[in-house]
Design a protein around this motif. Structure first.
Motif, PDB file in Angstrom:
ATOM      1  N   VAL A  71       0.835  -1.203   0.000  1.00 11.32           N
ATOM      2  CA  VAL A  71       0.000   0.000   0.000  1.00 11.32           C
ATOM      3  C   VAL A  71       0.868   1.251   0.000  1.00 11.32           C
ATOM      4  O   VAL A  71       0.529   2.259  -0.643  1.00 11.32           O
ATOM      5  CB  VAL A  71      -0.957  -0.015   1.208  1.00 11.32           C
ATOM      6  N   GLY A  72       1.986   1.208   0.703  1.00 10.74           N
ATOM      7  CA  GLY A  72       2.895   2.344   0.690  1.00 10.74           C
ATOM      8  C   GLY A  72       3.395   2.646  -0.713  1.00 10.74           C
ATOM      9  O   GLY A  72       3.433   3.804  -1.141  1.00 10.74           O
ATOM     10  N   LEU A  73       3.775   1.609  -1.451  1.00  8.81           N
ATOM     11  CA  LEU A  73       4.207   1.792  -2.833  1.00  8.81           C
ATOM     12  C   LEU A  73       3.064   2.300  -3.703  1.00  8.81           C
ATOM     13  O   LEU A  73       3.265   3.136  -4.588  1.00  8.81           O
ATOM     14  CB  LEU A  73       4.745   0.473  -3.384  1.00  8.81           C
ATOM     15  N   PHE A  74       1.874   1.782  -3.470  1.00  5.32           N
ATOM     16  CA  PHE A  74       0.698   2.187  -4.246  1.00  5.32           C
ATOM     17  C   PHE A  74       0.442   3.688  -4.124  1.00  5.32           C
ATOM     18  O   PHE A  74       0.146   4.371  -5.108  1.00  5.32           O
ATOM     19  CB  PHE A  74      -0.513   1.399  -3.754  1.00  5.32           C
ATOM     20  N   VAL A  75       0.579   4.213  -2.913  1.00  8.56           N
ATOM     21  CA  VAL A  75       0.336   5.635  -2.681  1.00  8.56           C
ATOM     22  C   VAL A  75       1.547   6.469  -3.107  1.00  8.56           C
ATOM     23  O   VAL A  75       1.417   7.482  -3.800  1.00  8.56           O
ATOM     24  CB  VAL A  75       0.008   5.884  -1.194  1.00  8.56           C
ATOM     25  N   HIS A  76       2.737   6.031  -2.710  1.00 10.26           N
ATOM     26  CA  HIS A  76       3.955   6.807  -2.930  1.00 10.26           C
ATOM     27  C   HIS A  76       4.303   6.944  -4.402  1.00 10.26           C
ATOM     28  O   HIS A  76       4.811   7.983  -4.848  1.00 10.26           O
ATOM     29  CB  HIS A  76       5.111   6.150  -2.168  1.00 10.26           C
ATOM     30  N   SER A  77       4.024   5.911  -5.200  1.00 13.07           N
ATOM     31  CA  SER A  77       4.376   5.925  -6.618  1.00 13.07           C
ATOM     32  C   SER A  77       3.484   6.840  -7.446  1.00 13.07           C
ATOM     33  O   SER A  77       3.819   7.191  -8.574  1.00 13.07           O
ATOM     34  CB  SER A  77       4.302   4.508  -7.190  1.00 13.07           C
ATOM     35  N   GLY A  78       2.324   7.206  -6.892  1.00 14.39           N
ATOM     36  CA  GLY A  78       1.368   8.013  -7.643  1.00 14.39           C
ATOM     37  C   GLY A  78       0.259   7.203  -8.266  1.00 14.39           C
ATOM     38  O   GLY A  78      -0.703   7.768  -8.805  1.00 14.39           O
ATOM     39  N   LEU A  79       0.363   5.865  -8.205  1.00 12.92           N
ATOM     40  CA  LEU A  79      -0.679   5.018  -8.780  1.00 12.92           C
ATOM     41  C   LEU A  79      -2.000   5.184  -8.035  1.00 12.92           C
ATOM     42  O   LEU A  79      -3.069   5.171  -8.653  1.00 12.92           O
ATOM     43  CB  LEU A  79      -0.237   3.551  -8.750  1.00 12.92           C
ATOM     44  N   GLY A  80      -1.927   5.373  -6.741  1.00 12.75           N
ATOM     45  CA  GLY A  80      -3.150   5.578  -5.963  1.00 12.75           C
ATOM     46  C   GLY A  80      -3.872   6.842  -6.389  1.00 12.75           C
ATOM     47  O   GLY A  80      -5.103   6.857  -6.531  1.00 12.75           O
ATOM     48  N   ALA A  82      -3.636   8.286  -9.319  1.00 12.05           N
ATOM     49  CA  ALA A  82      -4.156   8.077 -10.669  1.00 12.05           C
ATOM     50  C   ALA A  82      -5.460   7.284 -10.635  1.00 12.05           C
ATOM     51  O   ALA A  82      -6.412   7.605 -11.362  1.00 12.05           O
ATOM     52  CB  ALA A  82      -3.113   7.346 -11.514  1.00 12.05           C
ATOM     53  N   CYS A  83      -5.519   6.270  -9.785  1.00 12.28           N
ATOM     54  CA  CYS A  83      -6.755   5.486  -9.659  1.00 12.28           C
ATOM     55  C   CYS A  83      -7.887   6.342  -9.092  1.00 12.28           C
ATOM     56  O   CYS A  83      -9.046   6.204  -9.496  1.00 12.28           O
ATOM     57  CB  CYS A  83      -6.514   4.271  -8.773  1.00 12.28           C
ATOM     58  N   ARG A  84      -7.548   7.218  -8.165  1.00 11.25           N
ATOM     59  CA  ARG A  84      -8.574   8.111  -7.614  1.00 11.25           C
ATOM     60  C   ARG A  84      -9.106   9.063  -8.674  1.00 11.25           C
ATOM     61  O   ARG A  84     -10.307   9.334  -8.735  1.00 11.25           O
ATOM     62  CB  ARG A  84      -7.983   8.904  -6.437  1.00 11.25           C
ATOM     63  N   ARG A  85      -8.224   9.562  -9.506  1.00 16.26           N
ATOM     64  CA  ARG A  85      -8.655  10.454 -10.583  1.00 16.26           C
ATOM     65  C   ARG A  85      -9.555   9.734 -11.572  1.00 16.26           C
ATOM     66  O   ARG A  85     -10.524  10.312 -12.084  1.00 16.26           O
ATOM     67  CB  ARG A  85      -7.431  11.031 -11.284  1.00 16.26           C
ATOM     68  N   ILE A  86      -9.253   8.480 -11.842  1.00 15.72           N
ATOM     69  CA  ILE A  86     -10.123   7.695 -12.727  1.00 15.72           C
ATOM     70  C   ILE A  86     -11.489   7.495 -12.094  1.00 15.72           C
ATOM     71  O   ILE A  86     -12.528   7.633 -12.745  1.00 15.72           O
ATOM     72  CB  ILE A  86      -9.468   6.338 -13.049  1.00 15.72           C
ATOM     73  N   ALA A  87     -11.501   7.177 -10.793  1.00 17.87           N
ATOM     74  CA  ALA A  87     -12.768   6.978 -10.084  1.00 17.87           C
ATOM     75  C   ALA A  87     -13.591   8.261 -10.029  1.00 17.87           C
ATOM     76  O   ALA A  87     -14.833   8.213 -10.058  1.00 17.87           O
ATOM     77  CB  ALA A  87     -12.499   6.469  -8.671  1.00 17.87           C
ATOM     78  N   ASP A  88     -12.908   9.416  -9.980  1.00 15.34           N
ATOM     79  CA  ASP A  88     -13.602  10.707  -9.949  1.00 15.34           C
ATOM     80  C   ASP A  88     -14.072  11.159 -11.320  1.00 15.34           C
ATOM     81  O   ASP A  88     -14.722  12.201 -11.452  1.00 15.34           O
ATOM     82  CB  ASP A  88     -12.695  11.786  -9.350  1.00 15.34           C
ATOM     83  N   GLY A  89     -13.713  10.404 -12.348  1.00 14.22           N
ATOM     84  CA  GLY A  89     -14.121  10.770 -13.701  1.00 14.22           C
ATOM     85  C   GLY A  89     -13.153  11.673 -14.421  1.00 14.22           C
ATOM     86  O   GLY A  89     -13.464  12.187 -15.499  1.00 14.22           O
ATOM     87  N   THR A  90     -11.970  11.865 -13.863  1.00 17.96           N
ATOM     88  CA  THR A  90     -10.969  12.708 -14.510  1.00 17.96           C
ATOM     89  C   THR A  90     -10.259  11.915 -15.604  1.00 17.96           C
ATOM     90  O   THR A  90      -9.684  10.858 -15.342  1.00 17.96           O
ATOM     91  CB  THR A  90      -9.929  13.198 -13.490  1.00 17.96           C
TER      92      THR A  90
END
Length: 227
Positions: A71-80, A82-90
């Motif tokens: 999870v640390g890598l998921f957030v730190h790398s920026g992938l988290g 990016a996934c949030r932006r996709i979920a928000d419709g960006t």
């Protein structure tokens, strides 16, 4: 004033432990059935012998230690993000970000396919001796498998998007959640202490509370304060 008088969750569970100790002492004096005092020789020996084992060997501690890497890598790398932006419709991603997301998605799907092949394929590498998943090495190492499944796409995304430039960045990502959520391990220590003391003292059995309810409450507290 609000911050001055608010108690940290770790302090709250420490106070609950002290209350349990007092109640168990009173229960032993008034001979409540099945109640053992924490404020006794037996209670002190129990505390010294089992506290660290109950903490370190608890399934929550082991799961959190494993998952914090991924999870640390998921957030730190920026992938988290990016996934949030996709979920928000960006949908506004650069070409490099789109390429990194595609590579991360393929890495994740490939990893899932590999795990499924090992679990249900013709080879008996990660299944039990009788060929089942119950009690198998795969089941025993489930949290590590899940953490790796989160970490690999994050690493691929990090290097593909240039947010990671060397192995030092990967190590920083693995340690990221320990820095952000390090106090959780302190809270977990006192949660474990409180619920272990309840079990030892016998107060829950005296009150007629089922063991399943206590285990559920323990897991709920661990999850609540983690989030």
């Amino acid at each position: 004033m609000k911050n001055k008088f608010s108690l940290h969750p770790a302090t709250c569970f420490l106070l609950l432990f002290l209350l349990t100790a007092l109640l168990s002492w009173a229960g032993s004096i008034y001979e409540w059935e099945g109640v053992r005092s924490l404020l006794s020789d037996e209670g002190l020996r129990w505390l010294l012998r089992t506290l660290l084992d109950d903490y370190i060997l608890s399934p929550v501690f082991q799961a959190v230690v494993c998952l914090f890497f991924g999870v640390g890598l998921f957030v730190h790398s920026g992938l988290g993000n990016a996934c949030r932006r996709i979920a928000d419709g960006t949908r506004k991603f650069s070409r490099k970000e789109k390429r990194a997301l595609g590579l991360a998605a393929m890495t994740f799907l490939g990893y899932v396919a590999l795990c499924a092949l090992l679990a249900f394929g013709p080879w008996n590498l990660v299944r039990s001796a009788i060929g089942t998943l119950a009690g198998s090495p795969l089941a025993d190492g489930l949290w590590g498998v899940c953490s790796l499944g989160i970490a690999l796409p994050a690493i691929v995304y990090g290097f593909a998007s240039d947010s990671y430039l060397s192995d030092r960045d990967v190590v920083e990502g693995m340690a990221y959640f320990y820095k952000c959520r390090g106090t959780y391990f302190v809270v977990l220590l006192f949660i474990t202490l409180f619920f272990s003391s309840l079990d030892f003292s016998g107060l829950t059995h005296y009150a007629g509370v089922p063991d399943e309810v206590c285990r559920g409450a323990y897991l709920l507290c661990c999850l609540f304060f983690l989030l």
